[in-house]
Design an enzyme around this catalytic site. Structure first.
Site, PDB file in Angstrom:
ATOM      1  N   SER A  67       0.823  -1.211   0.000  1.00 55.59           N
ATOM      2  CA  SER A  67       0.000   0.000   0.000  1.00 55.59           C
ATOM      3  C   SER A  67       0.860   1.265   0.000  1.00 55.59           C
ATOM      4  O   SER A  67       1.998   1.262   0.485  1.00 55.59           O
ATOM      5  CB  SER A  67      -0.911   0.036   1.232  1.00 55.59           C
TER       6      SER A  67
HETATM    7  N1  SAM Z   1      -1.198  -4.624   3.952  1.00 57.83           N
HETATM    8  C1  SAM Z   1      -0.420  -4.912   2.773  1.00 57.83           C
HETATM    9  C2  SAM Z   1       0.983  -4.408   2.844  1.00 57.83           C
HETATM   10  O1  SAM Z   1       1.342  -3.751   3.816  1.00 57.83           O
HETATM   11  O2  SAM Z   1       1.730  -4.724   1.930  1.00 57.83           O
HETATM   12  C3  SAM Z   1      -1.087  -4.404   1.524  1.00 57.83           C
HETATM   13  C4  SAM Z   1      -1.845  -5.440   0.962  1.00 57.83           C
HETATM   14  S1  SAM Z   1      -2.483  -5.426  -0.648  1.00 57.83           S
HETATM   15  C5  SAM Z   1      -3.046  -3.815  -0.956  1.00 57.83           C
HETATM   16  C6  SAM Z   1      -3.960  -6.367  -0.266  1.00 57.83           C
HETATM   17  C7  SAM Z   1      -3.696  -7.797   0.129  1.00 57.83           C
HETATM   18  O3  SAM Z   1      -4.930  -8.374   0.549  1.00 57.83           O
HETATM   19  C8  SAM Z   1      -3.161  -8.669  -0.985  1.00 57.83           C
HETATM   20  O4  SAM Z   1      -1.967  -9.286  -0.600  1.00 57.83           O
HETATM   21  C9  SAM Z   1      -4.273  -9.693  -1.194  1.00 57.83           C
HETATM   22  O5  SAM Z   1      -3.817 -10.958  -1.609  1.00 57.83           O
HETATM   23  C10 SAM Z   1      -4.910  -9.729   0.185  1.00 57.83           C
HETATM   24  N2  SAM Z   1      -6.275 -10.241   0.224  1.00 57.83           N
HETATM   25  C11 SAM Z   1      -7.284 -10.035  -0.667  1.00 57.83           C
HETATM   26  N3  SAM Z   1      -8.397 -10.684  -0.264  1.00 57.83           N
HETATM   27  C12 SAM Z   1      -8.096 -11.307   0.901  1.00 57.83           C
HETATM   28  C13 SAM Z   1      -8.836 -12.138   1.790  1.00 57.83           C
HETATM   29  N4  SAM Z   1     -10.106 -12.468   1.566  1.00 57.83           N
HETATM   30  N5  SAM Z   1      -8.211 -12.601   2.896  1.00 57.83           N
HETATM   31  C14 SAM Z   1      -6.908 -12.301   3.148  1.00 57.83           C
HETATM   32  N6  SAM Z   1      -6.158 -11.520   2.324  1.00 57.83           N
HETATM   33  C15 SAM Z   1      -6.745 -11.027   1.228  1.00 57.83           C
END
Ligand code: SAM
Length: 219
Positions: A67
């Site tokens: 992010s």
């Molecule tokens: N917090 C992260 C960081 O600091 O890098 C940013 C994450 S990215 C914007 C969003 C993440 O959410 C992705 O890695 C994606 O695979 C995960 N994601 C999407 N749907 C999800 C779910 N249902 N459960 C867990 N993770 C999920």
């Protein structure tokens, strides 16, 4: 691969980033200090090192992103983390936001949908000395086995607010979740004021990768 070096130059760039976030309106000194401390370039391939302290999201593989620092700062500030707060993060991704939560004193539980990212972030954070609670799976319905939480932070765009997440909050617990079905989502803060009541406040628009799973885009 962990790039262990955190040089004078990296620390300087981090200071500049913190200054930029202040100008953009981040006020919580604890959040700013955490961003000033965690080496964001450790989450980047060394050839993209110079991008680590730009206020931008960046690809981390598997179609996902680390992010934007401003987004991390806003979500962290809204979450009102206190020392020992039990926090669930949905969407570990790179693990960067989880480090910020740990620096704020939280007991971090973080769940990631994509196994490769779950394993990568766990390995990286352990090497960096952050021994958090990592889970692999669909976090769109929370993580009931570890509930209740003081706070839940969702780092992917949700089509709507899953009721399960509200259920897993303590009284006065806070949910921070970007909600919207299109390209951008509204940041929403819910506070669970009683077993049957929440207060809700809406903030700016942000752009997240979509939340997957049962209460995400796959429902
Ligand atoms: N917090 C992260 C960081 O600091 O890098 C940013 C994450 S990215 C914007 C969003 C993440 O959410 C992705 O890695 C994606 O695979 C995960 N994601 C999407 N749907 C999800 C779910 N249902 N459960 C867990 N993770 C999920």
């Amino acid at each position: 691969m962990v790039k262990q070096e955190d040089s004078y130059k990296h620390r300087g760039m981090r200071k500049m980033l913190v200054r930029e976030l202040k100008v953009k309106g981040i006020k919580d000194e604890r959040v700013l200090a955490a961003i000033g401390k965690v080496p964001r370039h450790f989450f980047f391939d060394p050839i993209f090192d110079q991008h680590a302290y730009e206020d931008k999201a960046f690809p981390i593989g598997e179609g996902q992103t680390i992010s934007q620092p401003y987004t991390v700062a806003v979500q962290s500030e809204l979450l009102e983390v206190k020392l020992g707060s039990k926090i669930l993060e949905i969407g570990t991704g790179s693990g960067y936001q989880a480090c910020i939560l740990a620096e704020l004193g939280a007991e971090v539980h973080t769940i990631e949908y994509i196994k490769k990212l779950h394993l990568q972030s766990k390995k990286m954070l352990n090497k960096m000395g952050y021994h958090l609670n990592f889970y692999h799976g669909d976090g769109s319905m929370g993580l009931p086995e570890q509930a209740p939480y003081d706070g839940i932070i969702v780092t992917a765009g949700a089509p709507s607010i899953p009721n399960e997440l509200i259920k897993q909050l303590k009284i006065n617990g806070i949910l921070i979740i970007p909600v919207g079905k299109g390209k951008s989502q509204t940041m929403i803060k819910l506070v669970k004021t009683s077993d049957s009541k929440v207060t809700r406040k809406e903030y700016k628009q942000f752009s997240f990768v979509p939340l997957r799973g049962e209460k995400g885009i796959d429902q």
